[in-house]
Design an enzyme around this catalytic site. Structure first.
Site, mmCIF file in Angstrom:
data_model
loop_
_atom_site.group_PDB
_atom_site.id
_atom_site.type_symbol
_atom_site.label_atom_id
_atom_site.label_comp_id
_atom_site.label_asym_id
_atom_site.label_seq_id
_atom_site.Cartn_x
_atom_site.Cartn_y
_atom_site.Cartn_z
ATOM 1 N N SER A 176 17.722 -33.256 38.879
ATOM 2 C CA SER A 176 16.915 -32.042 38.917
ATOM 3 C C SER A 176 17.320 -31.222 40.134
ATOM 4 C CB SER A 176 15.424 -32.378 39.028
ATOM 5 O OG SER A 176 14.735 -31.211 39.425
ATOM 6 N N LYS A 218 20.538 -39.785 34.147
ATOM 7 C CA LYS A 218 20.714 -38.389 33.723
ATOM 8 C C LYS A 218 21.385 -37.613 34.839
ATOM 9 C CE LYS A 218 18.257 -34.395 31.818
ATOM 10 N NZ LYS A 218 17.025 -33.962 31.146
ATOM 11 N N ASN A 247 21.488 -32.152 32.807
ATOM 12 C CA ASN A 247 20.289 -31.433 33.232
ATOM 13 C C ASN A 247 20.540 -29.908 33.234
ATOM 14 O OD1 ASN A 247 17.675 -31.063 34.473
ATOM 15 N ND2 ASN A 247 17.873 -33.176 35.172
#
Ligand SMILES: Cc1cc2nc3c(=O)[nH]c(=O)nc-3n(C[C@H](O)[C@H](O)[C@H](O)COP(=O)(O)O)c2cc1C
Length: 357
Positions: A176, A218, A247
């Site tokens: 993120s 991820k 992402n």
């Protein structure tokens, strides 16, 4: 799109993007998704990291951060739903506004910053779900770290320990752009250390330590080939079961037209399709097909999903297109994908994985 769906989407568009999202979640929680998913076309069935998916189209993390609407989303036709990102402690995330719709670009920018009710409440919802009849389909739990934690690995471990046995697979979110320092975990030494600690805790916590559920990482779409190689080697070395690529991006393509294009945060949706598919193809080349990959970024049609699969994705996830297309999205993508597979002579979706190379 059905008339009612179009009306509902127009009503949601009148609200701020975050209020619209919360309203949609509430509607889904109260059963507005309605009918059960119909059986999937058998050409779409696939087994990946030991799990059986009735179709390869999943809902990406971030839509259902607190595991409130898993069954509603499965009943819209998704083959799997990834809830989260959840953090050990509840946190409110960044100041609002922090979610922007880039209508002209069919894109979204978010800087939510892992707002979540914390892993304890998330785990309770999964426990309750397991105890009552629920929709068939695969459920993933995506975990992250609290903003102010200095030992990030300890946060991932804490979440994994609490969620062990409650989902079909787990994801450590290393990508993120909205949590300071998080993406630094993708560098060689930190990722090796993190994966080692996380996998050890994961095996220890699993109800059956000889067969823990799949654990994936991820990663972001903004990585150089050297960074991708480091992640590939660290993941294969540590025994991670798969990677999600990826992402949101911190890049801002020249092509963006919408008013809010310069807002800080991660960009997702249509402009991410091409760069994230290139990144996925590179990861497939580097892992030589030895590690199952989930392709995510910019998918809005069967053709987009097919492009991810040909680039090396065994499964595909979507989020932003749902904002623009509404609840029929998964069904349409599945229908188009099945047609494309048949037109090219495939009998199973798995046979098309990586065929673009
Ligand atoms: C509003 C919003 C919130 C998101 N939150 C998360 C999150 O909590 N965890 C995560 O791993 N990805 C999160 N994502 C990223 C998506 O899961 C996905 O990787 C990305 O949006 C690219 O897919 P898309 O172009 O289909 O949206 C979020 C995306 C959006 C638009």
């Amino acid at each position: 799109m059905a008339v009612m769906d179009r009306l509902a989407l127009s009503a949601l568009y009148a609200l701020s993007p975050e209020a619209a999202h919360n309203m949609a979640l509430r509607g889904l929680e109260y059963g507005l998704a309605g009918r059960r998913a119909e059986p999937d076309d058998p050409i779409l069935a696939t087994t990946v990291f030991g799990l059986k998916f009735s179709n390869p189209i999943g809902l990406a993390a971030g839509f259902d951060k607190d595991a409130r609407v898993i069954d509603a989303m499965l009943s819209l036709g998704f083959g799997f739903v990834e809830a989260g990102t959840v953090t050990p402690l509840p946190q409110s995330g960044n100041p609002k506004p922090r979610l922007f719709r880039l209508d002209e670009d069919r894109a979204v920018i978010n800087r939510l910053g892992f707002n979540s009710g914390g892993v304890a409440a998330f785990a309770q919802r999964l426990i309750k779900r397991q105890r009552r009849p629920h929709a068939p389909g695969i459920v993933g739990a995506n975990v992250g770290k609290n903003r102010d934690t200095t030992d990030g690995a300890a946060d991932y471990v804490a979440c994994i320990e609490q969620l062990s046995g409650l989902s079909d697979y787990l994801v450590v979110n290393l990508s993120s752009p909205n949590t300071p320092g998080l993406r630094g975990l993708q560098a060689r030494a930190p990722i090796e250390d993190l994966l080692r600690r996380v996998l050890l805790a994961h095996k220890r916590a699993a109800p059956n330590p000889d067969k823990p559920p799949p654990l994936l990482a991820k990663v972001g779409p903004d990585l150089t080939t050297d960074q991708l190689r480091d992640i590939a080697e660290a993941s294969l070395g540590a025994g991670v079961d798969g990677l999600i690529v990826g992402n949101t991006t911190i890049e801002r393509p020249e092509s963006l037209k919408s008013r809010d294009k310069a807002e800080a945060g991660g960009l997702s949706g249509a402009p991410l399709m091409e760069p994230s598919t290139a990144c996925l193809a590179e990861m497939y080349r580097l892992t030589k097909g030895r590690l199952p990959l989930i392709g995510c970024g910019g998918v809005a049609s069967g053709a987009d999903a097919y492009a991810k699969i040909r680039a090396g994705a065994s499964l595909v996830q979507v989020y932003s297109a749902l904002v623009y297309e509404g609840p029929e999205l998964a069904r349409r993508i599945k229908r188009e994908l099945a047609q494309l597979l048949r037109a090219d002579g495939f009998v199973r979706v798995a046979d098309a994985v990586g065929r673009g190379h």
